[in-house]
Design an enzyme around this catalytic site. Structure first.
Site, short mmCIF file in Angstrom:
data_model
loop_
_atom_site.label_atom_id
_atom_site.label_comp_id
_atom_site.label_asym_id
_atom_site.label_seq_id
_atom_site.Cartn_x
_atom_site.Cartn_y
_atom_site.Cartn_z
N HIS A 40 7.76 8.80 4.45
CA HIS A 40 6.52 9.58 4.43
C HIS A 40 6.76 11.03 3.99
O HIS A 40 5.84 11.84 4.06
CB HIS A 40 5.79 9.53 5.79
CG HIS A 40 5.36 8.16 6.19
ND1 HIS A 40 4.33 7.93 7.09
CD2 HIS A 40 5.78 6.92 5.82
CE1 HIS A 40 4.16 6.63 7.25
NE2 HIS A 40 5.05 5.99 6.49
N ASP B 156 0.81 -1.22 0.00
CA ASP B 156 0.00 0.00 0.00
C ASP B 156 0.84 1.27 0.00
O ASP B 156 2.01 1.27 0.37
CB ASP B 156 -0.98 0.02 1.17
CG ASP B 156 -0.31 -0.24 2.52
OD1 ASP B 156 0.76 -0.88 2.56
OD2 ASP B 156 -0.85 0.20 3.55
N GLU C 263 -0.69 -2.21 5.21
CA GLU C 263 0.28 -2.13 6.31
C GLU C 263 0.17 -0.79 7.01
O GLU C 263 0.29 -0.71 8.24
CB GLU C 263 1.70 -2.35 5.79
CG GLU C 263 2.77 -2.43 6.90
CD GLU C 263 3.21 -1.09 7.43
OE1 GLU C 263 3.51 -1.00 8.65
OE2 GLU C 263 3.26 -0.10 6.65
N GLU C 264 -0.05 0.27 6.24
CA GLU C 264 -0.06 1.62 6.81
C GLU C 264 -1.22 1.84 7.77
O GLU C 264 -1.16 2.73 8.62
CB GLU C 264 -0.11 2.67 5.69
CG GLU C 264 1.12 2.72 4.80
CD GLU C 264 2.37 3.20 5.53
OE1 GLU C 264 2.24 3.67 6.69
OE2 GLU C 264 3.46 3.13 4.96
#
Length: 388
Positions: free
Chosen positions: A359, A77, A135-136
């Site tokens: 990020h 993701d 996962e996030e």
């Protein structure tokens, strides 16, 4: 067997896939295109596969000889980040970006699948390939586990590309590596009124602001200074207009820690602090608390095995000790089902501008690290299955 020589043949294949995934990022749980492409590549390789965890994919490569089963995991993701990189393969979806390396993880595992399928006649046992969604949001691993993917798995291994490490270096120490992640929100209820007459209302914004500051004393005054703990409020929303008292405020935050015992302390401490601070302002506070994922704790034997694999690939100079990080990884949920390890593979390169933090809108990968990641996936699987 010279694994690195085999992997050189798939390096361009992996880079091309990574760039394709990078151009078409998808939200957590909505990795439909990525999942489809993974299945297409597995079909080309003749690797049987099933769907798990919604958009997740599980492939399996069975060796000619009986033995144990090792699982290799990659997440798929992307993040809600506007990409600022000026590159040919820049994200084609505004507001979505692979800013954490998951595009590289997915491509590397497909590269490993290609190499392992070439040598499956020499495999002693089986290799499961976990292409994990979400996962996030710390939801994908548990959903895949609920679908039974860990049944029969003896060890599980994952790689996280890491901008904080120089390209060519790998960290795979035993013990805690990444933190537990809890998520909470607090709703503060007050009483609206005119900004010129605050005594006639109950200002939820002021109460919420004090709660933000008070929560920090849980770490500084209620927990041991020897325990790494983070309490962060990342969002506070209150009010509708400059001259109107806020009747409601909402805080959203996250907690990070390594010691599982702290899991029992933080919710009660945060609720007590929020309610009592709010009461001091004649307001009320209500806590909603969720345990997102456990800490990543590398198994000592699996960590040692991975270190030996790194030495085969890069020599002893390829290993580097790196302090555990407060970021979270739901790979931890797989590690609760079977022993394994998470390796941090360096992608940092100042010349290639790949040292931005994860990020960040300029996050990028030194693609030379992709070859290293593929080799490590394959080498770990071979070494684990070939143990006597």
């Amino acid at each position: 067997m010279d694994v690195r020589a085999l992997v050189k043949n798939v390096k361009d294949y992996v880079i091309d896939l990574r760039r394709e995934f990078h151009m078409y990022p998808e939200r957590s749980g909505e990795e439909f295109r990525t999942s489809k492409r993974v299945k297409e590549e597995l079909n080309k390789l003749g690797i049987p596969h099933t769907t798990a965890g919604g958009t997740g994919v599980v492939g399996i490569i069975k060796g000619e000889k009986p033995g144990k089963t090792v699982a290799l995991r990659a997440d798929m993701d992307a993040l809600e980040v506007y990409e600022k990189n000026d590159i040919p393969y820049k994200s084609k979806t505004d507001g979505l970006m692979h800013a954490c390396g998951h595009d590289g993880h997915t491509a590397m595992l497909l590269g490993a699948a290609k190499v392992l399928s070439m040598i499956k006649n020499e495999l002693k046992g089986s290799v499961k390939l976990f292409f994990q969604p979400a996962e996030e949001t710390a939801q994908g691993a548990l959903k895949m586990i609920d679908d039974g993917v860990m049944e029969g798995v003896d060890s599980v291994f994952a790689i996280h590309l890491w901008s904080g490490l120089p390209m060519g270096k790998i960290s795979v120490e035993a013990g805690p590596r990444m933190a537990a992640v809890d998520v909470f929100d607090i709703t503060v209820n007050g009483k609206g009124g005119h900004g010129s007459a605050p005594h006639e209302g109950v200002d939820a914004l002021v109460a919420a602001s004090d709660i933000v500051m008070a929560l920090q004393t849980i770490v500084s005054r209620e927990l041991s200074p020897l325990e790494p703990v983070v309490v962060t409020v990342g969002k506070l929303v209150a009010g509708t207009r400059f001259n109107v008292l806020a009747s409601e405020a909402k805080l959203e935050g996250t907690n990070r820690y390594f010691n599982p015992k702290i899991k029992d302390v933080l919710p009660q401490a945060i609720e007590r602090m929020a309610k009592n601070v709010a009461a001091g302002y004649r307001a009320e506070a209500h806590l909603n608390y969720q345990f997102a994922t456990s800490p990543v704790i590398n198994d000592p034997e699996c960590s040692a095995l991975a270190k030996r694999a790194v030495e085969k690939i890069l020599g002893k100079d390829g290993l580097i000790e790196y302090e555990k990080v407060m970021g979270g990884e739901d790979f931890a949920e797989f590690l609760k089902k079977a022993p394994g390890a998470l390796a941090l593979v360096g992608i940092g390169n100042e010349e290639k501008k790949t040292t931005y933090p994860h990020h960040h809108p300029n996050f990028n990968i030194d693609e030379d690290a992709l070859e290293i990641g593929v080799v490590l996936y394959v080498q770990y699987a071979l070494d684990y299955l070939n143990q006597s």
